[in-house]
Design an enzyme around this catalytic site. Structure first.
Site, short mmCIF file in Angstrom:
data_model
loop_
_atom_site.label_atom_id
_atom_site.label_comp_id
_atom_site.label_asym_id
_atom_site.label_seq_id
_atom_site.Cartn_x
_atom_site.Cartn_y
_atom_site.Cartn_z
N CYS A 87 0.82 -1.08 0.03
CA CYS A 87 -0.01 -0.29 -0.03
C CYS A 87 0.67 1.59 0.08
O CYS A 87 0.38 2.12 -0.31
CB CYS A 87 -0.90 0.12 1.26
SG CYS A 87 -1.75 -1.47 1.48
N CYS A 90 1.42 3.84 -3.01
CA CYS A 90 0.30 4.88 -3.32
C CYS A 90 0.17 5.95 -2.31
O CYS A 90 -0.08 6.97 -2.37
CB CYS A 90 -1.13 4.20 -3.87
SG CYS A 90 -1.11 3.85 -5.49
N HIS A 91 -0.18 5.15 -0.93
CA HIS A 91 -0.43 6.20 0.15
C HIS A 91 0.55 6.77 0.97
O HIS A 91 0.10 7.93 1.90
CB HIS A 91 -1.67 5.34 0.95
CG HIS A 91 -2.51 4.73 0.07
ND1 HIS A 91 -3.65 5.59 -0.57
CD2 HIS A 91 -3.10 3.69 -0.28
CE1 HIS A 91 -4.53 4.74 -0.89
NE2 HIS A 91 -4.31 3.59 -0.77
N MET A 128 -9.52 1.08 -6.67
CA MET A 128 -8.96 0.17 -5.30
C MET A 128 -9.17 -0.95 -5.89
O MET A 128 -10.41 -1.45 -6.17
CB MET A 128 -9.75 0.65 -4.08
CG MET A 128 -9.62 -0.31 -3.21
SD MET A 128 -8.33 0.18 -2.17
CE MET A 128 -8.42 -0.63 -0.69
N HIS A 367 8.74 11.98 -11.79
CA HIS A 367 9.74 10.66 -11.62
C HIS A 367 10.78 10.54 -12.53
O HIS A 367 11.64 10.94 -12.25
CB HIS A 367 8.43 9.48 -12.36
CG HIS A 367 8.76 7.98 -12.23
ND1 HIS A 367 9.11 7.59 -10.88
CD2 HIS A 367 9.31 7.01 -12.99
CE1 HIS A 367 9.12 6.52 -11.10
NE2 HIS A 367 9.58 5.96 -12.22
N HIS A 409 6.03 7.26 -18.85
CA HIS A 409 7.22 6.71 -18.15
C HIS A 409 8.11 6.49 -19.18
O HIS A 409 8.22 5.35 -19.88
CB HIS A 409 6.55 5.29 -17.67
CG HIS A 409 7.55 4.61 -16.67
ND1 HIS A 409 8.85 4.15 -16.95
CD2 HIS A 409 7.82 4.55 -15.25
CE1 HIS A 409 9.44 3.54 -16.08
NE2 HIS A 409 8.90 3.84 -15.18
#
Length: 583
Positions: A87, A90-91, A128, A367, A409
């Site tokens: 997780c 992302c968070h 999700m 990135h 990317h």
């Protein structure tokens, strides 16, 4: 009827939370074959954020919240492990939100355990994943995670100068190293190849196609970078270990190593005239900071935090991760790209005791990126913002902010001369099939400069890298994170002279002849001469992988490198091309 109601509730929750990350252990290929169950998130996007964080095994302080559901220490530790493995990408480490929404107690306590169990178990169209119904988490683990995210986020330890110096190992001091090259290898054509799950890099002789040495490094080396002189090779693992390898040694090997944090992705060295090999710099995900070191020994000299305000909402962010770093050619500066705040920092290393930093606001979630053909302009993906930021490193300012496709990317990108629009730089995308071509000549092609002049259609989403070479007429594009095995196991090659033609699809994995496995084909890389393209065929660590070498002119199979020690090969970095930013 009960399941229908639960699915509706899960859908409504989509506006509240963001996708947690699926940890794609390559030892479990069965899980990799599952397609994303919800329309709001692609399999490629999930895989992009995947990969267990090294923080999963760190001791952390547990701050008990009396309002939160009760958890035993064993339950809390298990929840922490699941969170950092699946997780945190992302968070965020502190659950403050990164590319995903915040999961702090002020939000989660209000929702409650039953509400969160439905969301975690069934997922949502907003992105999700359905952790419970997919079988990724058991019913007990879903309940555990619903309670875990209502606790105060545990604080990982900081990592400062004391910790860095304790980890620093000077294996071979400079005075004991060779005074001249002691081997007969063509150093310019050596490939530093990441053996991801082995915690090693393979140094491969590009002329003979033989392994020179397998060098112990950090886990899952993210990149290899060359010193300006071409003597020293630097690698950084996801566990924040930096190694420097001396290519002049009779058998090239480590001469120094250090940990610059607990999780990291980026490293580079000073390239400006007069500063060759003098400094190295590495940036970490945790703690959010970058460290300047002596180039030949990795002795840490200066640590700078990247915590600060975001460029858009001007809100404080506690963990802005350092995503990528490159050394400029026009000044004694490093370009440091900070993911969560969207800031590009030009760090002048002329006097590191009186460090001068130019802060450039761009877009959030920076990135990776690369130079244009003149090496004046640096183009970097702000991936979740679907933009490419362009920095004029000579003038020290933001040149442009360009809208592209979904989740660009580029790796380092690809430079070539477009038959109609002149010099362009290209990026692929994780979220769609597009390959964006951006004009990079503000002098002779002013109208096309810093705009998307053309969108090519590749095989699909899930592209990580694309590559060409000044001597080549081909543009090679991989798609290793596409859920369709036919796409992830092949590459598309475009004819630069006639981009209107459909790309030729080459079955690289089939050519490898490695048997069962995911066989994802990743990262085209040219040799020194520009007449060969190397691809990694990447399967699980308990399955055979390979390097496939293709003749650039004929697009035919040339050689396959197989060896039991070639465990999960991914990135490959040719010494000359990396040293001189040829891509």
């Amino acid at each position: 009827m009960k399941h229908f109601k639960l699915r509706v509730l899960a859908s409504l929750l989509g506006a509240v939370l963001f996708p947690m990350t699926i940890s794609l252990s390559l030892a479990d290929e069965k899980k990799e074959d599952k397609k994303a169950p919800e329309k709001g998130v692609s399999d490629a996007e999930i895989k992009y954020q995947a990969g267990g964080s090294p923080l999963a095994d760190q001791e952390m302080h547990q701050n008990i919240n009396e309002k939160a559901p009760k958890m035993t220490k064993a339950e809390f530790d298990r929840g922490k492990q699941i969170y950092f493995e699946r997780c945190a990408g992302c968070h965020g480490v502190l659950r403050k939100g990164a590319t995903g929404k915040p999961l702090t107690p002020d939000i989660t306590l209000e929702k409650g355990t039953e509400y969160l169990k439905v969301f975690i178990g069934y997922g949502s169209p907003a992105g999700m994943p359905n952790w419970g119904t997919s079988g990724e988490l058991t019913e007990q683990e879903v309940d555990l995670m619903a309670r875990y995210v209502q606790q105060e986020p545990p604080m990982p330890p900081e990592f400062g100068m004391k910790e860095m110096k304790a980890s620093w190992k000077l294996i071979v001091p400079p005075e004991r190293r060779p005074k001249k090259k002691m081997n007969t290898y063509n150093i310019e054509n050596i490939f530093s190849t990441t053996l991801r799950d082995a915690g090693e890099v393979a140094l491969i002789d590009g002329d003979t196609k033989k392994i020179i040495n397998i060098v112990k490094t950090g886990y899952a080396v993210h990149i290899s970078r060359m010193s300006a002189s071409g003597r020293y090779l630097y690698v950084v693992g996801r566990d924040a270990k930096v190694n420097v390898i001396d290519l002049w040694m009779e058998k090239p090997d480590n001469v120094a190593e250090i940990k610059i944090g607990l999780e990291a992705r980026s490293v580079d060295t000073s390239k400006y005239k007069g500063y060759e090999d003098k400094y190295a710099i590495a940036g970490s995900y945790w703690p959010p900071q970058y460290t300047i070191m002596k180039g030949d020994t990795l002795e840490p000299l200066k640590i700078v935090s990247t915590r600060g305000m975001t460029v858009d909402a001007q809100e404080f962010h506690p963990e802005p991760r350092v995503a990528s770093i490159v050394a400029t050619h026009h000044k004694p500066e490093f370009v440091v790209n900070v993911k969560e705040t969207g800031k590009i920092l030009l760090v002048n290393y002329r006097d590191i005791n009186n460090l001068t930093v130019t802060e450039i606001g761009s877009a959030r979630f920076l990135h990776d990126g690369g130079w244009d053909s003149t090496k004046r302009y640096f183009l970097v993906a702000a991936n979740q913002s679907n933009k490419i930021a362009v920095v004029d490193t000579k003038e020290g300012k933001l040149q442009a902010l360009i809208d592209v496709g979904k989740i660009p990317h580029p790796g380092r990108g690809a430079n070539f001369i477009h038959p109609k629009y002149g010099p362009v730089w290209a990026t692929g995308h994780l979220g769609d099939e597009n390959i964006a071509l951006i004009g990079t000549d503000p002098i002779k092609h002013k109208k096309q400069a810093w705009t998307v002049v053309e969108m090519l259609k590749g095989q699909g989403g899930g592209s990580l890298f694309l590559k060409t070479h000044p001597k080549s007429k081909n543009l090679w594009v991989d798609t290793p994170l596409n859920p369709d095995p036919k796409i992830s196991q092949s590459v598309a090659v475009f004819d630069i002279a006639d981009l209107s033609k459909a790309p030729q699809i080459l079955p690289i994995a089939e050519w490898a002849g490695v048997g069962e496995g995911a066989k994802r084909v990743v990262q085209p890389e040219y040799n020194r001469a520009g007449d060969e393209v190397w691809f990694s065929v990447w399967s699980a660590k308990n399955q055979q992988s390979a390097i496939v070498i293709v003749d650039d002119k004929t697009r035919k199979l040339k050689t396959v490198i197989k060896d039991p020690k070639m465990i999960t090969p991914t990135g490959k970095f040719n010494v000359y091309n990396t040293q001189h930013d040829v891509y």
